[in-house]
Design a protein around this motif. Structure first.
Motif, PDB file in Angstrom:
ATOM      1  N   UNK A 192       0.824  -1.207   0.000  1.00 28.02           N
ATOM      2  CA  UNK A 192       0.000   0.000   0.000  1.00 28.02           C
ATOM      3  C   UNK A 192       0.862   1.263   0.000  1.00 28.02           C
ATOM      4  N   UNK A 193       1.990   1.249   0.712  1.00 33.63           N
ATOM      5  CA  UNK A 193       2.880   2.417   0.692  1.00 33.63           C
ATOM      6  C   UNK A 193       3.480   2.613  -0.693  1.00 33.63           C
ATOM      7  N   UNK A 194       3.904   1.515  -1.314  1.00 34.55           N
ATOM      8  CA  UNK A 194       4.496   1.619  -2.653  1.00 34.55           C
ATOM      9  C   UNK A 194       3.473   2.080  -3.671  1.00 34.55           C
ATOM     10  N   UNK A 195       2.241   1.587  -3.566  1.00 35.66           N
ATOM     11  CA  UNK A 195       1.188   2.022  -4.487  1.00 35.66           C
ATOM     12  C   UNK A 195       0.923   3.508  -4.331  1.00 35.66           C
ATOM     13  N   UNK A 196       0.890   3.988  -3.097  1.00 33.88           N
ATOM     14  CA  UNK A 196       0.670   5.416  -2.869  1.00 33.88           C
ATOM     15  C   UNK A 196       1.824   6.245  -3.427  1.00 33.88           C
ATOM     16  N   UNK A 197       3.059   5.780  -3.237  1.00 32.82           N
ATOM     17  CA  UNK A 197       4.213   6.509  -3.772  1.00 32.82           C
ATOM     18  C   UNK A 197       4.196   6.527  -5.299  1.00 32.82           C
ATOM     19  N   UNK A 198       3.853   5.392  -5.920  1.00 36.04           N
ATOM     20  CA  UNK A 198       3.763   5.348  -7.388  1.00 36.04           C
ATOM     21  C   UNK A 198       2.681   6.283  -7.889  1.00 36.04           C
ATOM     22  N   UNK A 199       1.548   6.320  -7.184  1.00 32.75           N
ATOM     23  CA  UNK A 199       0.455   7.202  -7.593  1.00 32.75           C
ATOM     24  C   UNK A 199       0.876   8.669  -7.520  1.00 32.75           C
ATOM     25  N   UNK A 200       1.598   9.041  -6.469  1.00 30.65           N
ATOM     26  CA  UNK A 200       2.048  10.428  -6.355  1.00 30.65           C
ATOM     27  C   UNK A 200       3.043  10.771  -7.464  1.00 30.65           C
ATOM     28  N   UNK A 201       3.915   9.811  -7.803  1.00 34.58           N
ATOM     29  CA  UNK A 201       4.884  10.060  -8.874  1.00 34.58           C
ATOM     30  C   UNK A 201       4.177  10.225 -10.215  1.00 34.58           C
ATOM     31  N   UNK A 202       3.183   9.374 -10.491  1.00 32.99           N
ATOM     32  CA  UNK A 202       2.445   9.475 -11.759  1.00 32.99           C
ATOM     33  C   UNK A 202       1.692  10.799 -11.823  1.00 32.99           C
TER      34      UNK A 202
END
Length: 390
Positions: free
Chosen positions: A286-296
């Motif tokens: 979930x942390x990685x998904x949130x970080x990827x979403x912020x980067x996108x």
């Protein structure tokens, strides 16, 4: 100035001036327009074309009914559209023959908006999953975002492939809520205590759990020390762990304090290593998904980024989540559910995709059909296409 608004008005004005401009705009959809009134009007123009409106027959001037009928049809679906606004759209079009180029600008704006919206949704799913202790929603919507990026790449006429940006987007770190951070920290401490106290426990998780999966960097460093001892075949206990931590400089630089080490090694040390490791990895997903979403999202909000670059950089930003997902699936004995990113075909992109790109890039050689509605300046000579859509 609003270039996107100007482009939307220009492409609609071009079609009002020359109904034939709808043919090279087949790849442009009504939902690519930002303003609802523009979406409704473009959909109305397409409907009139499909129903065989008289304006598409003959070579004479475009009848006024083409404009009035389009306004009437669009008015059934949106408020505020008047015939006077249609004439504003006509006057906003410099050259109707440039409609494919204006349409490309509209599509470019739609791509940025679409990627932004889906990145926000992925971030919401990740945050919700973190609170509920679930990962299915985040992983499922990551698939949705990857599918959207692939579809947008094909609409744009490029091949979807992950490409790292020259300068990674600057994103602020996202802190976990206090209650959630405490729960995650406790799980990590319990796991480390168990790995120290129970011989062979490291072997149950070392194949799929990584130091980066720990939310607390200190816990991740200690897990790295345990992994090193395990791979060297050395015994694991609090003394060997402390020695390995010293060799790695964790004591000298203050990374590991006496209190932190005592809290871990004096813990309960009981439980199921695989279950606790799964809890740690669930939080990592979930942390990685949130970080990827912020980067996108940061990439999508960069207006100077061309659509092809945006799509490929966004696919690259999803890479860390793909890596964690693969280990998650491996830990649970299930194959990865996400389809791999398409690879370029050895024979080149499909002909339909090439046609879409060329349609957006090639200007029509015919004179501006604006003369069909009255005298006007002749358009400049068309130049060969030189834009390379990446």
């Amino acid at each position: 100035m609003n270039p996107l608004l100007d482009a939307e008005q220009a492409v609609l004005g071009a079609v009002l001036l020359d109904p034939g401009q709808l043919s090279p705009l087949e790849w442009l959809a009504p939902d690519h327009f930002y303003r609802p009134v523009h979406r409704a009007l473009f959909a109305a123009l397409r409907k009139l074309r499909d129903e065989g409106h008289p304006a598409l027959e003959g070579e004479g001037p475009v009848p006024l009914s083409w404009v009035t009928d389009a306004v009437d049809e669009a008015g059934l679906h949106v408020r505020g559209l008047t015939a006077s606004y249609a004439h504003i759209l006509v006057s906003a079009c410099p050259r109707s023959a440039h409609a494919p180029v204006y349409g490309r600008m509209v599509l470019e704006g739609a791509i940025h908006r679409t990627v932004t919206q889906h990145a926000i949704r992925l971030h919401q799913e990740a945050r919700t999953g973190a609170l509920r202790g679930e990962v299915d929603g985040a992983l499922r919507y990551a698939d949705v975002l990857a599918g959207v990026l692939t579809d947008l790449a094909r609409r744009w006429g490029t091949e979807p492939r992950p490409v790292a940006p020259a300068t990674p987007p600057a994103i602020a770190p996202s802190a976990l809520p206090p209650a959630q951070a405490d729960r995650v920290g406790e799980d990590e401490e319990f796991l480390l205590s168990l790995l120290v106290e129970r011989p062979g426990a490291v072997g149950e998780v070392v194949d799929w759990l990584r130091p980066g999966d720990f939310a607390d960097p200190v816990h991740g460093q200690l897990y790295r020390c345990l992994g090193a001892l395990h791979h060297r075949g050395e015994p694991i206990d609090r003394i060997t762990l402390l020695w390995e931590a010293q060799r790695r400089g964790l004591l000298a630089d203050g990374t590991l304090s006496d209190d932190r080490f005592a809290a871990i090694c004096d813990g309960v040390g009981a439980g199921d290593a695989e279950w606790l490791g799964t809890q740690v990895m669930r939080s990592s997903i979930t942390r990685t998904a949130a970080a990827s979403a912020r980067a996108v999202r940061a990439l999508a909000e960069h207006e100077a980024l061309a659509p092809g670059q945006l799509i490929n950089h966004a696919l690259h930003a999803l890479g860390p989540l793909d890596e964690v997902r693969a280990r998650w699936e491996s830990a649970h004995g299930r194959p990865a559910s996400r389809a791999s990113t398409p690879t370029p075909s050895p024979s080149g992109p499909p002909p339909a995709r090439v046609h879409a790109a060329l349609t957006r890039s090639t200007r029509r050689a015919a004179p501006s059909p604006a003369e069909r509605l009255g005298p006007g300046p002749s358009p400049p000579a068309a130049r060969p296409p030189s834009r390379n859509h990446g």
